[in-house]
Scaffold this active site. Structure first.
Site, short mmCIF file in Angstrom:
data_model
loop_
_atom_site.label_atom_id
_atom_site.label_comp_id
_atom_site.label_asym_id
_atom_site.label_seq_id
_atom_site.Cartn_x
_atom_site.Cartn_y
_atom_site.Cartn_z
N CYS A 47 0.84 -1.20 0.00
CA CYS A 47 0.00 0.00 0.00
C CYS A 47 0.87 1.25 0.00
O CYS A 47 0.56 2.24 -0.66
CB CYS A 47 -0.95 0.00 1.19
SG CYS A 47 -0.15 -0.08 2.82
N SER A 54 -6.72 -1.26 10.72
CA SER A 54 -6.81 -1.73 9.33
C SER A 54 -5.79 -2.80 9.00
O SER A 54 -5.83 -3.40 7.93
CB SER A 54 -6.65 -0.56 8.36
OG SER A 54 -5.30 -0.09 8.36
#
Length: 297
Positions: free
Chosen positions: A134, A166
């Protein structure tokens, strides 16, 4: 006449895999043929009972009887598992989108395919695509724009902060691989050998939104050109990651240091908008699968 749907399997039922399945189920270009986990009591598998035709609880081997029914697979498990999964799938003529930081596949940032030759599909069939991380996906547009307009790059640092909520167990186990995979991408994009990647799992309440900062030590940089290039690439990325944007434009932080920051607000397919890290890597994987299908299927 409409094109046939891209038939896929999703491996992994953690945060990334669950978000990915929810995203794909809403995408008219895809058909999710199977979701694969390793535990019958997996909440992720239970979530898709009755929604996905094949809910498989015995791992990659469970795909054996239906592997001919899929065009490709998304691996949202762990770096440790991906080698096994790729070994199983590659002999079946099936492409894979690797969402783990295994460093096995060809690293891809969809909107830089035409600008970075080493990441281009060209006319060669690629079977294993690495989504890097990410942090890699979120930093790449800024990093490419800054590097393109700089001379004498001697150091690069990429630092990402994501909400602790997350990050699932696989992400936490793969921190070392995350850092190595992100640093590989930095070297590709900048040509610099002295690079550093940092990932912060921020436990703050309420959860923080994802931020990624790129800092680059250079001899000189055309900052205005870097700003224009970054804005153009970000605009293209926003077509598949609407929540991606520039938080801080490229600017000179010192006589030889240029910095910029990106932010990602998640689309909320599974976790709330603070999970921009899920959003950007999953969106990149879906976009790459779409580009692959248009070119080779």
């Amino acid at each position: 006449m409409s094109s046939p749907k891209i038939r896929v399997a999703v491996l992994g039922t953690g945060n990334i895999g669950t978000d990915l399945c929810e995203r794909l189920l809403l995408d008219d270009e895809f058909e999710v043929v199977a979701v694969v986990g390793r535990r019958t009591d997996s909440p992720g598998l239970q979530r898709f009972e009755g929604r996905i035709k094949n809910v498989i609880s015995n791992g990659i081997e469970g795909l054996g009887s239906i592997v001919d029914d899929i065009d490709g697979a998304f691996d949202a498990t762990s770096a440790y598992s991906h080698a096994e999964h790729w070994s199983y799938m590659k002999d079946n003529g099936t492409w894979m989108m690797d969402l783990t930081p295994s460093r096995i596949g060809t690293p891809v940032v969809p909107e830089l395919l035409d600008e970075v030759s080493s990441m281009s599909l060209n006319n060669e069939l690629v079977s294993n695509y690495s989504m890097v991380t990410c942090g890699g996906q979120s930093s790449a547009p800024l990093m490419h724009a800054m590097a393109k307009n700089s001379r004498g790059i001697s150091e690069v640092e990429v630092s990402s902060s994501i909400a602790s909520l997350s990050a699932g167990p696989a992400t936490r186990r793969n921190i070392d691989q995350y850092i190595a995979s992100t640093e590989d991408l930095v070297r590709i994009l900048t040509g610099c050998s002295s690079v550093k990647s940092i990932l912060v799992l921020n436990p703050a309440e309420p959860p923080v939104m994802m931020r990624t900062t790129v800092q680059m030590r250079v001899q000189n940089c055309n900052v205005e050109a870097a700003k224009e290039n970054a804005a153009a690439i970000v605009k293209r990325v926003q077509k598949y990651v609407p929540g991606y944007d520039i938080a801080v434009e490229p600017y000179l932080k010192g006589s030889d240091l240029i910095s910029a920051t990106a932010k990602v607000v998640g689309a909320g397919y599974y976790l709330p908008p603070y999970a921009g890290n899920l959003d950007i890597i999953n969106a990149a994987a879906v976009q790459t699968a779409r580009l692959h299908a248009r070119k080779f299927q």
